[in-house]
Design an enzyme around this catalytic site. Structure first.
Site, PDB file in Angstrom:
ATOM      1  N   HIS A 267      12.581  53.840  17.065  1.00 39.01           N
ATOM      2  CA  HIS A 267      13.687  54.413  16.274  1.00 39.01           C
ATOM      3  C   HIS A 267      14.733  55.075  17.173  1.00 39.01           C
ATOM      4  O   HIS A 267      15.325  56.098  16.810  1.00 39.01           O
ATOM      5  CB  HIS A 267      13.162  55.442  15.260  1.00 39.01           C
ATOM      6  CG  HIS A 267      12.244  54.865  14.226  1.00 39.01           C
ATOM      7  ND1 HIS A 267      12.682  54.433  12.993  1.00 39.01           N
ATOM      8  CD2 HIS A 267      10.905  54.640  14.236  1.00 39.01           C
ATOM      9  CE1 HIS A 267      11.661  53.979  12.286  1.00 39.01           C
ATOM     10  NE2 HIS A 267      10.560  54.088  13.022  1.00 39.01           N
TER      11      HIS A 267
ATOM     12  N   ASN B 253      10.564  54.900   5.864  1.00 40.20           N
ATOM     13  CA  ASN B 253      11.230  53.644   6.224  1.00 40.20           C
ATOM     14  C   ASN B 253      11.881  53.037   4.993  1.00 40.20           C
ATOM     15  O   ASN B 253      11.673  53.512   3.870  1.00 40.20           O
ATOM     16  CB  ASN B 253      10.203  52.638   6.772  1.00 40.20           C
ATOM     17  CG  ASN B 253       9.858  52.888   8.238  1.00 40.20           C
ATOM     18  OD1 ASN B 253      10.582  53.585   8.947  1.00 40.20           O
ATOM     19  ND2 ASN B 253       8.760  52.315   8.686  1.00 40.20           N
TER      20      ASN B 253
HETATM   21 FE1  HDE Z   1       6.985  56.853  13.482  1.00 34.79          FE
HETATM   22  N1  HDE Z   1       7.385  57.702  15.280  1.00 34.79           N
HETATM   23  N2  HDE Z   1       5.067  56.528  14.049  1.00 34.79           N
HETATM   24  N3  HDE Z   1       6.574  55.863  11.740  1.00 34.79           N
HETATM   25  N4  HDE Z   1       8.855  57.120  12.906  1.00 34.79           N
HETATM   26  C1  HDE Z   1       8.562  58.201  15.679  1.00 34.79           C
HETATM   27  O1  HDE Z   1       8.802  60.285  16.694  1.00 34.79           O
HETATM   28  C2  HDE Z   1       4.483  57.072  15.135  1.00 34.79           C
HETATM   29  C3  HDE Z   1       5.377  55.360  11.335  1.00 34.79           C
HETATM   30  C4  HDE Z   1       9.397  56.831  11.695  1.00 34.79           C
HETATM   31  O2  HDE Z   1      15.008  59.531  13.065  1.00 34.79           O
HETATM   32  C5  HDE Z   1       8.492  58.943  16.974  1.00 34.79           C
HETATM   33  O3  HDE Z   1      10.421  61.805  17.101  1.00 34.79           O
HETATM   34  C6  HDE Z   1       3.067  56.760  15.153  1.00 34.79           C
HETATM   35  C7  HDE Z   1       5.386  55.029   9.951  1.00 34.79           C
HETATM   36  C8  HDE Z   1      10.799  57.182  11.677  1.00 34.79           C
HETATM   37  O4  HDE Z   1      14.050  60.787  14.579  1.00 34.79           O
HETATM   38  C9  HDE Z   1       7.008  58.821  17.363  1.00 34.79           C
HETATM   39  C10 HDE Z   1       2.847  56.008  14.035  1.00 34.79           C
HETATM   40  C11 HDE Z   1       6.660  55.336   9.530  1.00 34.79           C
HETATM   41  C12 HDE Z   1      11.064  57.703  12.942  1.00 34.79           C
HETATM   42  C13 HDE Z   1       6.446  58.052  16.189  1.00 34.79           C
HETATM   43  C14 HDE Z   1       4.094  55.877  13.344  1.00 34.79           C
HETATM   44  C15 HDE Z   1       7.384  55.854  10.652  1.00 34.79           C
HETATM   45  C16 HDE Z   1       9.836  57.660  13.682  1.00 34.79           C
HETATM   46  C17 HDE Z   1       9.484  58.527  18.004  1.00 34.79           C
HETATM   47  C18 HDE Z   1       1.531  55.381  13.574  1.00 34.79           C
HETATM   48  C19 HDE Z   1       7.243  55.142   8.125  1.00 34.79           C
HETATM   49  C20 HDE Z   1      12.408  58.174  13.461  1.00 34.79           C
HETATM   50  C21 HDE Z   1      10.383  59.721  18.224  1.00 34.79           C
HETATM   51  C22 HDE Z   1       0.440  56.298  13.498  1.00 34.79           C
HETATM   52  C23 HDE Z   1       6.584  55.959   7.128  1.00 34.79           C
HETATM   53  C24 HDE Z   1      12.663  59.615  13.122  1.00 34.79           C
HETATM   54  C25 HDE Z   1       9.916  60.725  17.311  1.00 34.79           C
HETATM   55  C26 HDE Z   1      14.020  60.018  13.631  1.00 34.79           C
HETATM   56  C27 HDE Z   1       9.705  58.117  14.989  1.00 34.79           C
HETATM   57  C28 HDE Z   1       5.132  57.785  16.106  1.00 34.79           C
HETATM   58  C29 HDE Z   1       4.222  55.108  12.163  1.00 34.79           C
HETATM   59  C30 HDE Z   1       8.750  56.255  10.553  1.00 34.79           C
HETATM   60  C31 HDE Z   1       6.709  58.147  18.683  1.00 34.79           C
HETATM   61  C32 HDE Z   1       2.098  57.175  16.230  1.00 34.79           C
HETATM   62  C33 HDE Z   1       4.241  54.468   9.116  1.00 34.79           C
HETATM   63  C34 HDE Z   1      11.763  57.004  10.519  1.00 34.79           C
HETATM   64  O5  HDE Z   1       6.406  60.075  17.465  1.00 34.79           O
END
Ligand code: HDE
Length: 704
Positions: A86, A159
């Site tokens: 993202h 999402n």
């Molecule tokens: Fe994320 N995700 N994600 N994700 N995600 C990040 O956090 C992560 C997941 C989502 O505009 C990171 O600050 C793991 C699902 C959005 O700043 C990180 C897992 C969904 C955004 C991270 C998931 C999301 C992130 C990268 C599986 C939809 C952007 C930078 C366990 C419900 C937020 C940060 C923004 C961002 C990890 C799965 C949505 C790396 C480990 C499911 C919208 O921490």
């Protein structure tokens, strides 16, 4: 002169040991608009901002030049690591207003106090590309909302697709490695059409449902203002007695759901790298505030138990036909950020930011997220004091605790108490804040018992039924797009065994889908179905999963471009422009030269965009109002021919003056539905422009 705003002073309970002195006041003086003097970061006034200090006008620069060194030093460190996923995102501010109380289910005041407006910061994003990648790849979009509630920040980090690729956090790094640019070659940027992504998802049948969504037009949004959002996981609402109700969160755009065609998205990427970012910024700047409804699906443990899948499995959705979505509030984005870096880049969303009354479920993907987002802020923002950044601070309530010091600590705490419990208050000093069991955050008192084990529940084993449900619920046009997208992506896959393995999986989704994809790939014979522990079931179809039905017949929020030449009839231009604007569209005048055109009556018409830089892929509908001489000029201009041919191929309405007919002929635009006379057909054009001409599809994309 550039100015920096003082950080908003943290709100603190007066007279507690958590209080700070001087934040945002005498310790944080910043130049304000109107302060004319340029200074170093430490306030020394500068006499020259053009020349470094040299030994002689043509001599070497001196080490002593602290002004130059400070400026370059700061510049050298202007970037922070981009988000690992993202990374490419656009932000906006606004408010959330509750319209229907959920007091029966939760004590979270943001969901019980009807009429209250809660300030929000929202960030939309793509997933796979880097921070500088294009806005329109085929990709899932992030939809992250930070509510600054009176009980602490609530981050709903979702999402635009209601399910996820994987069931367990353990696989997230693998998924992300597979979809991002390949490890040895560093490409492709921002897209899933490559070997490693399809290798991974074809080996992970649980991904199949989300692959269906990813191959649908959901991943090609027309605008960030026109996409849905989902919390994805099942959360809990907790009432005052900690009784819990399961909840899924939905965002529904007021402008309806709209997408582009794939060919259009590809061309937009070339025409405007920042298509979505610009669209969002400009809409807010002109007062066309994007708006969504917040909806919830509520269900009890008993209802959850009766479903044919597990609500803790993030690869599954709950069809709206089974549990209706109840609308409880609205989100309005009415302010652009003042500074991209300070706000959109530094905003830290954490699924663990929850107010009392909302809680996690045991979804193993969500459980993993409770670690990752906190962890990632340290490497991105560099200090455990990242919550002190203005965009991350709570704005709706005071905050106080005994966490102290650390890099870039901006608060100056007073008093001796930096631990708890303490009895300093009894000695007449400040004792500091205390936990409040009654109103503080409490977790759902769910019983937990079990053997420590690394295993998936059997209730997570059905990987195909909902993929089938999604595919079969789509309209014919949407199924065609999904097939075409899958063929496109698998054609980019160079490993034959990966293509075949994916087809083996698709056979469980739908035999006709698998055959169509195989035909598109030029494969004579389908491979056998993949081995699977659970055979898919036919679930009742869910028309709510269609996109096209949510594409409203309106011009509101859309853009119409009128290509006008010298000598054109101004009355026709005005009629078309007036009709479209009345219907809610933004109308842009486009011409070969940005200086404007001279109309038939000799008047001057100002122009919003030069033809070569304003192609029709950026528009929702177009008109060409040309004089005979003007049309002759356009005939020699490829940009003009493509303006028409692409609008036609992308199913857009076209109005044209009679004199523009030779250009239509050259562009291969036949007299068919959605192609109307500019002189006679304002109403017909407005009507046609409000929808895509889906019936044209077979004539322009027979493969789909
Ligand atoms: Fe994320 N995700 N994600 N994700 N995600 C990040 O956090 C992560 C997941 C989502 O505009 C990171 O600050 C793991 C699902 C959005 O700043 C990180 C897992 C969904 C955004 C991270 C998931 C999301 C992130 C990268 C599986 C939809 C952007 C930078 C366990 C419900 C937020 C940060 C923004 C961002 C990890 C799965 C949505 C790396 C480990 C499911 C919208 O921490």
């Amino acid at each position: 002169m550039s100015t920096r705003r003082p950080p908003s002073p943290p709100t603190k309970k007066p007279g507690t040991a958590g209080a700070t002195r001087g934040s945002g006041d005498e310790l944080h003086q910043r130049p304000r608009p109107g302060d004319a003097r340029l200074t170093t970061n430490l306030g020394a006034p500068l006499s020259d901002n053009q020349n470094s200090l040299r030994g002689g006008v043509r001599g070497p620069t001196l080490l002593e030049d602290f002004v130059l060194r400070e400026k370059i030093h700061h510049f050298d460190h202007e970037r922070i690591p981009e988000r690992i996923v993202h990374a490419r995102g656009s932000g906006a501010r606004g408010y959330f207003e509750l319209t229907s109380s959920l007091a029966k289910y939760t004590r979270a005041r943001v969901l019980t106090d009807v009429g209250t407006r809660t300030e929000v910061f929202v960030r939309f994003s793509t997933v796979a590309g880097g921070a500088g990648s294009v806005d329109t790849p085929r990709d899932v979009r992030g939809f992250a909302v930070k509510f600054y509630t009176t009980e602490g920040n609530w981050d709903l980090v979702g999402n635009n697709i209601p399910v996820f690729f994987i069931q367990d956090a353990m696989k997230f790094p693998d998924l992300v490695h597979a979809v991002k640019m390949e490890a040895d070659r560093g490409y492709p940027q921002a897209g899933s059409a490559h070997d490693t992504f399809w290798d991974f998802v074809s080996l992970m049948p649980e991904a199949t449902h989300m692959v269906m969504w990813a191959m649908s037009d959901r991943t090609l949004p027309r605008s960030l203002r026109m996409m849905e959002g989902f919390g994805v996981h099942t959360f809990r609402l907790l009432d005052a007695n900690d009784r819990s109700t399961f909840v899924k969160f939905h965002w529904r755009p007021r402008l309806g759901l709209q997408s582009t065609c794939w060919d259009e998205a590809v061309k937009i990427a070339g025409a405007d790298n920042d298509y979505h970012r610009r669209d969002l910024h400009e809409a807010i700047a002109r007062g066309a505030y994007p708006e969504w409804q917040l909806g919830v699906q509520l269900l009890t443990q008993e209802q959850a138990d009766a479903l044919p899948f597990d609500i803790l499995d993030a690869t599954k959705l709950i069809p709206e036909e089974v549990v209706p979505v109840r609308v409880v509030g609205r989100l309005v984005l009415d302010r652009n950020p003042d500074n991209f870096f300070a706000e959109t880049e530094q905003v830290a969303f954490l699924p663990t930011n929850l107010p009392p009354g909302i809680d996690f479920s045991d979804d193993p993907l969500l459980q993993g997220r409770t670690f990752s987002y906190l962890d990632t802020q340290l490497s991105r923002l560099g200090s455990p004091n990242w919550p002190q950044l203005p965009v991350n601070q709570p704005k709706g309530c005071p905050f106080a605790n005994f966490q102290r010091d650390g890099q870039m600590q901006t608060q100056v705490f007073t008093g001796r108490a930096n631990y708890e419990p303490n009895s300093l208050a009894t000695a007449g000093e400040e004792g500091g804040p205390r936990p409040d069991f009654r109103s503080g955050f409490r977790s759902a008192p769910a019983a937990v018992e079990g053997t420590k084990i690394r295993a998936r529940a059997e209730s997570f084993a059905d990987h195909y039924s909902q993929a089938r449900l999604f595919y079969r619920s789509q309209s014919e046009v949407e199924q065609g797009h999904l097939v075409a997208a899958t063929v496109f992506e698998l054609s980019k896959v160079t490993l034959t065994h990966v293509r075949l393995r994916m087809l083996s999986n698709l056979r469980h989704v739908d035999e006709q889908l698998a055959s169509r994809v195989a035909a598109g790939l030029g494969l004579a014979k389908l491979p056998p179905p993949a081995p699977t522990a659970v055979l898919p079931q036919d679930l009742p179809l869910s028309p709510a999963l269609r996109l096209i039905d949510k594409y409203p017949a309106t011009l509101e929020g859309r853009t119409v471009a009128l290509l006008v030449t010298n000598g054109a009839d101004g009355a026709v231009v005005q009629r078309l422009r007036g009709g479209c604007e009345k219907a809610g569209a933004r109308v842009l005048i486009v011409a070969q030269k940005v200086g404007g055109v001279t109309l038939a009556d000799g008047s001057h018409l100002p122009v919003d965009g030069q033809l070569a830089g304003t192609p029709s892929v950026l528009m929702d509908a177009i008109g060409v109002i040309a004089s005979a001489a003007g049309c002759a000029d356009l005939l020699a201009d490829t940009a003009a021919v493509e303006f028409l041919s692409q609008a036609f191929a992308h199913l857009k309405a076209i109005a044209h003056s009679a004199d523009a007919q030779p250009l239509l002929d050259k562009a291969g635009v036949p007299a068919t539905s959605g192609v109307v006379s500019a002189e006679r057909g304002t109403a017909a054009f407005v009507n046609a422009a409000a929808r895509r001409q889906w019936d044209r599809e077979p004539t322009v994309r027979p493969g789909a």
